[in-house]
Design a protein around this motif. Structure first.
Motif, PDB file in Angstrom:
ATOM      1  N   ALA A 482      -3.018  -8.237   0.560  1.00  0.00           N
ATOM      2  CA  ALA A 482      -4.068  -9.151   1.014  1.00  0.00           C
ATOM      3  C   ALA A 482      -3.990  -9.367   2.524  1.00  0.00           C
ATOM      4  CB  ALA A 482      -3.945 -10.487   0.283  1.00  0.00           C
ATOM      5  N   LYS A 483      -2.783  -9.504   3.056  1.00  0.00           N
ATOM      6  CA  LYS A 483      -2.616  -9.700   4.498  1.00  0.00           C
ATOM      7  C   LYS A 483      -3.110  -8.479   5.266  1.00  0.00           C
ATOM      8  CE  LYS A 483       1.169 -11.406   6.137  1.00  0.00           C
ATOM      9  NZ  LYS A 483       2.599 -11.651   6.392  1.00  0.00           N
ATOM     10  N   LYS A 484      -2.744  -7.271   4.795  1.00  0.00           N
ATOM     11  CA  LYS A 484      -3.157  -6.044   5.474  1.00  0.00           C
ATOM     12  C   LYS A 484      -4.667  -5.869   5.422  1.00  0.00           C
ATOM     13  CE  LYS A 484       1.183  -3.578   4.687  1.00  0.00           C
ATOM     14  NZ  LYS A 484       1.844  -2.452   3.985  1.00  0.00           N
ATOM     15  N   LEU A 485      -5.255  -6.238   4.265  1.00  0.00           N
ATOM     16  CA  LEU A 485      -6.701  -6.115   4.133  1.00  0.00           C
ATOM     17  C   LEU A 485      -7.410  -6.995   5.143  1.00  0.00           C
ATOM     18  CD1 LEU A 485      -9.140  -5.034   2.562  1.00  0.00           C
ATOM     19  CD2 LEU A 485      -8.935  -7.002   1.036  1.00  0.00           C
ATOM     20  N   ARG A 486      -6.951  -8.211   5.322  1.00  0.00           N
ATOM     21  CA  ARG A 486      -7.557  -9.128   6.292  1.00  0.00           C
ATOM     22  C   ARG A 486      -7.368  -8.619   7.706  1.00  0.00           C
ATOM     23  NH1 ARG A 486      -9.340 -14.320   6.448  1.00  0.00           N
ATOM     24  NH2 ARG A 486      -9.091 -15.442   8.410  1.00  0.00           N
TER      25      ARG A 486
END
Length: 491
Positions: A482-486
């Motif tokens: 989720a962090k990488k996607l953001r």
């Protein structure tokens, strides 16, 4: 001859309306005659009688704005008047909708020029006659070239002057259609009071700019709109009064100040949400909902004999004027910080005059804790009670965190709670020094957490798994995704 300027009207356009006094002046000793414009029906009679004049029509072509035109006319006329008597004639009455005449009157005294006004029938008189209007029943007159509909409440008729082209008519139409129905009746009048040239035509508002004969002699009359006052602040107050009245709404009639508190709070947070999202359409709607709560409370207070909505408006207007002496008085404040310092001093002086306890630190009891901490720290800082350098604030944060760690190791629950509060207070102070609004920063952090957590839930569902049964390590993997996607989205 002494420096003097005769300010004369030519009437609406009928040669018979040219004042006899003006003819006598023109027949007397030689005086220079200036005309604001030669594009006026009455000027043909001057030409027929062989009267010589200088018109300022070229000024309109050379200037960048009407203000520049009028200033140049006033300057030219007064310079000539300083050398002898001159006549400056304008369409209609010289004191009705004539900016250049007002400029001459304001500047004549300091220049040593005496002025004499020669009245004439105004274009408004001709309009009243053409439309069979009684101005005593209420009518508002506005300039279409500088249109501000604020003075018009819709309950009276509206006359718009200087609708001199279809382009101006189009701008007027768009402004009026903001709150009038497209089919609302308007009457277009050209050359009112001029025999053989007067033309009157009623059209729906949406057709206003479709008339090919609109020119510099055109005015527009807008009929009263009985429902217009419903869409003003006063109209909203009337709606609330009706809702609370004998035949009003059962729910609204049951409410009191205390039952409405939750709605006031909810609407305030919805305004904040719209601001955070940057959604201006939503903000407009939410501000309306918040305004309704203010009107509601004011109505309750009026019913109880305490105050009216007008008192609320009057009170805040007086406060803003009183606390901005650098704008409305002789005070000085060159920076925002000086403004805040003056505000605090004036507020303290007001409380002292009222006999209320004066505290240099104050914040509403119901304010959220982060906002209250920020407000208190800002007030203390304005009094000089603040760390000189931001690095000292960092040290204070670290000290509070160390104290929290020691309390966790050997302190009581009460002591731990106290140290958590001290650490939070120190972090708010750091945020203030870093020019970060802590409430907003925390809300954004919460939104970020929720966004990532929802991604984890969705990812687990796609894999046919239940997040509640997953191991912490597995959830950490989804969290990192989720962090990488953001971060990818922000690149």
């Amino acid at each position: 001859m002494e420096p003097r300027c005769y300010l004369a009207g030519l009437g609406p356009g009928n040669p018979d309306d040219i004042p006899p006094t003006l003819w006598k002046l023109l027949e007397g000793p030689s005086r220079t005659l200036y005309l604001r414009t030669a594009r006026h029906p009455a000027v043909r009679e001057l030409e027929r009688r062989g009267v010589t004049f200088t018109a300022f029509d070229s000024f309109y072509e050379e200037a960048r704005s009407f203000a520049e035109v009028y200033a140049r006319i006033a300057r030219t006329v007064l310079e000539a008047a300083g050398k002898g008597e001159v006549i400056y004639a304008v369409p209609g009455h010289p004191l009705v909708a004539e900016t250049s005449v007002q400029m001459i009157l304001e500047e004549a005294g300091p220049r040593g020029v005496k002025t004499t006004v020669i009245p004439a029938l105004s274009f408004l008189d001709a309009l009243f006659a053409a439309l069979h209007l009684d101005p005593a029943r209420g009518v508002v007159v506005l300039d279409a070239l500088n249109l501000d509909l604020g003075p018009w409440d819709g309950r009276r008729g509206l006359i718009l002057t200087q609708v001199y082209s279809r382009y101006v008519a189009g701008q007027v139409k768009l402004a009026l259609m903001e709150f009038l129905p497209d089919e609302h009746p308007v009457t277009v009048v050209r050359a009112a009071g001029v025999p053989g040239e007067e033309r009157i035509e009623g059209v729906p508002l949406y057709e206003l700019d479709r008339l090919p004969w609109i020119d510099h002699l055109t005015s527009v009359y807008v009929a009263p709109y009985p429902d217009a006052d419903k869409y003003t602040l006063e109209g909203l107050a009337d709606i609330m009064a009706r809702l609370r009245g004998p035949d009003g709404c059962p729910w609204d009639k049951q409410q009191n100040h205390h039952s409405l508190k939750r709605y006031l709070l909810e609407e305030t947070y919805e305004v904040l949400e719209a601001l955070e999202e940057g959604d201006m359409h939503k903000l407009c709607e939410e501000l309306g909902d918040l305004l309704l709560q203010i009107v509601f409370h004011a109505r309750l207070a009026e019913e109880e004999g305490h105050f009216k909505l007008a008192d609320v408006v009057r009170g805040i207007a007086r406060k803003m004027i009183r606390r901005h002496p650098h704008v409305f008085g002789t005070g000085e404040a060159r920076t925002a910080e000086q403004v805040l310092e003056n505000w605090a001093k004036i507020k303290a002086a007001e409380r002292k005059e009222e006999g209320r306890e004066v505290s240099l630190l104050n914040a509403p009891k119901g304010l959220p804790a982060l906002l209250k901490a920020l407000k208190i720290q800002e007030q203390a800082a304005r009094l000089g009670f603040d760390w000189p350098e931001v690095k000292e604030v960092w040290i204070k944060v670290e000290e509070e965190l160390d104290e929290l760690k020691r309390a966790v190791q050997k302190g009581t629950t009460e002591k731990i709670g106290e140290e958590v509060g001290d650490a939070l207070f120190a972090l708010v102070n750091l945020a203030r020094r870093l020019q970060v609004e802590p409430e907003g920063a925390l809300n954004r952090a919460i939104d970020k957490f929720c966004h990532r957590f929802r991604y984890m839930e969705e990812a687990a569902r796609r894999e046919g798994r239940d997040l509640a049964t997953m191991e912490l390590e597995e959830m950490d993997e989804l969290w990192e995704e989720a962090k990488k996607l953001r971060e990818t989205r922000w690149q």
